[in-house]
Design an enzyme around this catalytic site. Structure first.
Site, PDB file in Angstrom:
ATOM      1  N   ASP A 176      64.105  43.097  10.602  1.00  0.00           N
ATOM      2  CA  ASP A 176      65.283  42.231  10.582  1.00  0.00           C
ATOM      3  C   ASP A 176      66.408  42.887  11.368  1.00  0.00           C
ATOM      4  OD1 ASP A 176      67.449  40.413   9.447  1.00  0.00           O
ATOM      5  OD2 ASP A 176      65.685  39.682   8.401  1.00  0.00           O
ATOM      6  N   HIS A 207      72.111  40.109   7.567  1.00  0.00           N
ATOM      7  CA  HIS A 207      70.919  39.426   7.097  1.00  0.00           C
ATOM      8  C   HIS A 207      69.840  40.402   6.632  1.00  0.00           C
ATOM      9  CE1 HIS A 207      67.249  36.882   7.330  1.00  0.00           C
ATOM     10  NE2 HIS A 207      68.084  35.963   6.910  1.00  0.00           N
ATOM     11  N   SER A 347      64.483  31.816   5.309  1.00  0.00           N
ATOM     12  CA  SER A 347      64.478  33.261   5.489  1.00  0.00           C
ATOM     13  C   SER A 347      65.139  33.950   4.301  1.00  0.00           C
ATOM     14  CB  SER A 347      65.183  33.657   6.786  1.00  0.00           C
ATOM     15  OG  SER A 347      66.534  33.263   6.758  1.00  0.00           O
TER      16      SER A 347
END
Length: 987
Positions: A176, A207, A347
């Site tokens: 990520d 994120h 996600s």
């Protein structure tokens, strides 16, 4: 401002009726175990009381902290705060003594916000800010800090924590945006690696931190497996570009650091819902656990992508995806530097499953049983089906962590199927199969089943699958053909089942049943096993509804064979206004982006079948109309000849075309920041030169003009979205023209001009005796779900009335917009783009000394029908039940009777974010349109979601188990199982 004694605001996760709110509160307070607690709901004396609400005011006398915490533990209650009264005056008057602070605690709260580093539009395949979105609401005053419910607790991870399972011994890799080195939520980060061209290991967007927190945070917003071992791979830049997709970049997984291992891959399906056929890669692969999103009211999130998978098209049929769904709307996780935040998206749902998988893997005593197939089997077998939702939206249902734990801890290696049964009568779950009965002479119904092999990474099907019809349930009225993977690897394979009606049932109506038996074998790790192989036999029940063959006029054949999609080539969108979504990648199938059109045709009584082979491979005498929409493929010369003959013999043809202009194609090329390559279209919205070759024998052709605009036709409001015009048409045909904008001029020169009398619709009766009819329309966007603004289903109805019944709609034949058919002399017809690479992806063309030529016409598909082995016994009446894995008895895996464990949360320091701070955006049950921004499949290879994979070390009999820190006493049943296996758990 002051507190109102005994009054508390109870906030819910969504909007509920007054009765439901009362039931939730009473249920929660009953669980407090204090029957003497006095409480009542303060009545609302206003008109709004008749409508659903997301809060209630409750009067509770002598409320204790434990009773308030119990109230918050209810899954539909978000938080509980004291009611406060605020006084305001028009003029400020100094108070003789200082006012008490609104917040009675010492902790201050710091509101967080997130903004994309990029504008909210995608000009390349790289991800726009629709990748993830913060959720929350604005607040202008501080209230008493409340502890919210976290997703791990909602899924009852605390039950497993209380048993001593916290993810220890399991390694988790998170691909990520990185993670800060000293983040206070993590205690076991073993590795941080940067694969980007930016010189930092830290998370610049938040994120990656959020995802890691959902999996392994140890405080505040508790993760599922706080003792798991984190390996962080930063593969996204702060501009959300995945550098692993760029040429010459190597992003190899350093498996040497994981020792002997198996890899379980969890991936989000994408945020391109509610459109069907929008699954992202790698979630659409058989051996990957594809995860969709729901809100906290168990509704499928609007942004969650839908199945089916599309890479099997055009010849086959997609598989069921997602595999499971879980909470993905308003989920709380770790903030970028500290504190907690809430995000929405698939996600977000995927790390929920990733965390659950990590926790589940740590509970299994014999780690050798944990592999991608066995974990997936446990998840889908334990999932709870959501009512009223089809399989392409929910897969096998909602994640159930505790049931998955029970299955895993009584699991024996075996094979299973997904889906575990085929019931063409069960709606809505089995949509689209249940939406149309089958009949003799129709195209075979194809169901693509996934075989999961929990016995080993490789396997095979023993002999051939066996078809066993139930004679009492008319099983001999159907024929079944089966094709399958010669080798099941890795951990999975396919079982394609084709179902047709036997000739003797051509006029019969009823239900027919049978089942397919499949035996799977895998090499045994222990050679002492009998024959050196493990075997597992599974049964696939089949139930169908048969009707008499419909008349030819009611049968419509959809041409799927000549539709191409991204990937692998660049096939641009049909509507050039959609600059943020430049690719045509939804499959162009009646069950994906033409789903609404299909549903409409079914409601009008038409039977729609799919042609996944060349035009030479169907019996035209059985169909009234061949429907070609948005075709990008070329045509074999034999197809052109056969279609001409079929139409002379009564078959009719409807074509919905799209734009094709070589200058515009060169203009819409773009630079992909992920691959660092220029992408040039290989065709336009449709392959107009190929269509012109197909219809030229009747004196018809489309132009390379590109038009758009609003207009009215037959009292219907219409929108023409990047369509072409009719350049040539027979003089005795009917042609309708409209005034439209020249969009090609706008794209090429940024100039605006209106063109009068653009021919867009043509109707023609062929001259041969008994010949069919042809209808042309220059734009398909009005029947395509992808970016449809105004549907033209009424026009499709009118055209089918014309082609199937020779009924010319008066609203068209006598229209004021009717013009003389164009002769095609005004401008040259469009030519194919010089140097295009369509042959690379075409089933028709092949390279030939730089000049592509047609391939030899392939043979038509031939199905080998299985020889039936009839059973003279009664079939099961209800095929729906949770997938029953062999040797799994949930009653034998009892859970301890423990109070739900609430993880310890350290007090917040001054200036640190409060645990329920939610920065602005989306709340559970709401939808922010930006979340649904479409992400192309190729970018999703690593870009859309966390590609989390879980590495479980194999326990060898001779290996020495690691010592564990003292934890809660192990339940008796686990001690007994340990004595039986003779092994200690490796965690």
């Amino acid at each position: 401002e002051s507190s109102l004694q005994y009054q508390y605001i109870v906030a819910f996760t969504g909007y509920f009726s007054a009765k439901a709110r009362s039931l939730y509160i009473s249920s929660a307070l009953r669980n407090a175990g204090n029957g003497a607690l006095e409480w009542h709901i303060v009545p609302r004396e206003n008109p709004a009381s008749d409508f659903p609400s997301d809060f209630e005011l409750v009067h509770i006398r002598q409320a204790s902290p434990s009773s308030l915490l119990t109230l918050e533990d209810h899954p539909y209650i978000k938080r509980v705060t004291p009611q406060r009264k605020v006084f305001r005056t028009l003029k400020y008057v100094p108070s003789p003594e200082p006012a008490a602070p609104c917040n009675t605690t010492r902790w201050t709260q710091k509101w967080q916000s997130w903004q994309s580093s990029r504008p909210l539009r995608r000009t390349s395949l790289s991800l726009g800010s629709g990748f993830w979105h913060a959720t929350g609401r604005h607040s202008s005053r501080r209230l008493l800090r409340a502890i919210p419910r976290h997703v791990a607790q909602i899924l009852q991870a605390d039950v497993l924590w209380q048993m001593g399972h916290t993810g220890s011994g399991v390694k988790v890799a998170v691909f990520d945006t990185g993670l800060s080195e000293r983040h206070p939520h993590f205690k076991n980060v073993k590795e941080r690696t940067n694969w980007t061209n930016e010189k930092t290991l830290d998370d610049g967007l938040g994120h990656g931190t959020f995802v890691a927190g959902v999996i392994a945070s140890m405080r505040e917003c508790q993760g599922f497996a706080p003792d798991s071992e984190l390996h962080i791979f930063r593969v996204f830049t702060n501009n959300q570009v995945n550098t692993c997709l760029q040429p010459r970049n190597s992003c190899l997984i350093p498996l040497s650091s994981f020792c002997s291992c198996v890899v379980i891959m969890v991936s989000a399906i994408g945020n391109d819902g509610p459109l069907y056929g929008t699954l992202n890669n790698p979630a659409d692969q058989m051996d990957v656990i594809g995860v969709g999103g729901i809100d906290f009211e168990d509704n499928i999130a609007r942004f969650s992508s839908r199945g089916m998978t599309t890479w099997e098209l055009p010849g086959g049929y997609g598989r069921v995806k997602p595999d499971i769904v879980t909470y993905g709307s308003g989920v709380r996780g770790s903030g970028m530097k500290e504190g907690c935040r809430s995000l929405s998206g698939t996600s977000v749902a995927s790390p929920v499953v990733a965390g659950a998988v990590t926790l589940l893997a740590s509970t299994v005593l014999n780690r050798e049983l944990v592999n991608p197939a066995s974990m997936k089997q446990a998840l889908i077998a334990s999932a709870r089906r959501l009512p009223g939702v089809n399989m392409f939206e929910q897969g096998h249902g909602k994640l159930d962590l505790i049931r998955a734990y029970q299955i895993l801890n009584s699991y024996r290696p075996q094979a299973s199927l997904s889906p575990s049964y085929i019931d063409l009568t069960e709606c809505p779950y089995m949509w689209p199969y249940c939406s149309q009965p089958i009949y003799y002479g129709g195209m075979p119904t194809i169901v693509n089943v996934t075989i999961l092999n929990g016995m080993g990474v490789t396997g095979r099907i023993v002999d051939k699958p066996i078809w066993q019809p139930y004679l009492p349930q008319n099983g001999d009225h159907i024929d079944v053909a089966v094709s399958y993977s010669p080798v099941l690897w890795p951990w999975a394979g396919y079982l394609a089942v084709s179902i047709s009606v036997a000739k003797k049932a051509a006029s019969w109506e009823g239900i027919a049943q049978g089942h397919v038996m499949v035996t799977v074998a895998s090499p045994a790790e222990n050679d002492s096993e009998v024959g050196g192989e493990l075997t597992s036999t599974v049964k696939l029940p089949i139930k169908v509804k048969i009707v008499p063959t419909p008349p030819r006029s009611k049968r419509v054949l959809w041409d799927q064979y000549h539709n191409l999609r991204y990937p692998p080539g660049y096939f641009p969108r049909d509507n050039l206004r959609m600059k943020n979504d430049p690719l045509d990648w939804n499959g162009d199938h009646i069950h994906t982006n033409f789903r609404d059109m299909y549903q409409h045709l079914r409601s009008m009584g038409y039977f729609v079948e799919v042609l996944g082979a060349p035009i030479t491979c169907f019996d035209a005498s059985q169909y009234g109309t061949l429907l070609m929409v948005d075709s990008e493929e070329e045509y074999f010369p034999e197809e052109i000849t056969k279609l001409r003959r079929d139409i002379d013999n009564g078959l009719s043809l409807i074509i919905f075309s799209d734009w094709y202009n070589t200058s515009v194609m060169r203009k819409v090329k773009f630079y992909d920041e992920n691959t660092r390559q220029w992408w040039m279209p290989d065709t336009g919205g449709a392959n107009v030169p190929a269509l012109n070759d197909l219809i030229s024998v009747w004196g018809m052709a489309f132009s390379d003009g590109l038009y758009e605009g609003d207009f009215t036709m037959a009292d219907h409001d219409m929108y023409y979205a990047s369509g072409c015009s009719i350049a040539r048409f027979p003089e005795d045909g009917i042609v309708i023209a409209k005034n439209l904008k020249d969009q090609g001029l706008e794209v090429l020169k940024q100039e605006t001009a209106v063109v009068e009398g653009v021919p867009i619709l043509g109707l023609y009766q062929t001259p041969s005796d008994g010949g069919g009819r042809i209808a042309l329309y220059g734009d398909s966007n009005c029947i395509d779900d992808s970016h449809r603004q105004k549907d033209c289903f009424w026009l499709l109805d009118a055209l089918l009335q014309y082609t199937s019944y020779s009924m010319t709609p008066p609203s068209l034949s006598h229209s004021h917009s009717r013009v003389a058919p164009p002769t095609g002399t005004e401008r040259p017809l469009p030519q194919r783009l010089e140097g295009n690479h369509l042959y690379r992806y075409s089933k028709v063309l092949e390279a030939h000394l730089g000049d592509p030529k047609p391939r030899p016409l392939p043979a038509c598909p031939h199905l080998s029908w299985a020889k039936p082995q009839p059973l003279n016994e009664t079939a099961p009446s209800n095929l729906w039940k949770h997938q029953k894995l062999l040797s799994v008895d949930l009653d034998k895996v009892a859970l301890p009777n423990v109070r739900p464990y609430r993880p310890q949360v350290r007090p917040l320091s001054p200036g640190e974010s409060g645990a329920w701070d939610i920065p602005g955006g989306i709340m559970p049950g709401r939808y922010n349109q930006e979340v649904g921004q479409t992400i192309p499949v190729f970018a999703f290879l690593g870009a859309m979601v966390v590609l989390s994979f879980f590495v479980v070390q194999l326990t060898k009999a001779k290996s020495k188990p690691k010592r564990r820190k003292p934890r809660v006493k192990r339940p008796t049943y686990l001690q007994q199982q340990q004595q039986t296996t003779g092994k200690n758990p490796t965690v």
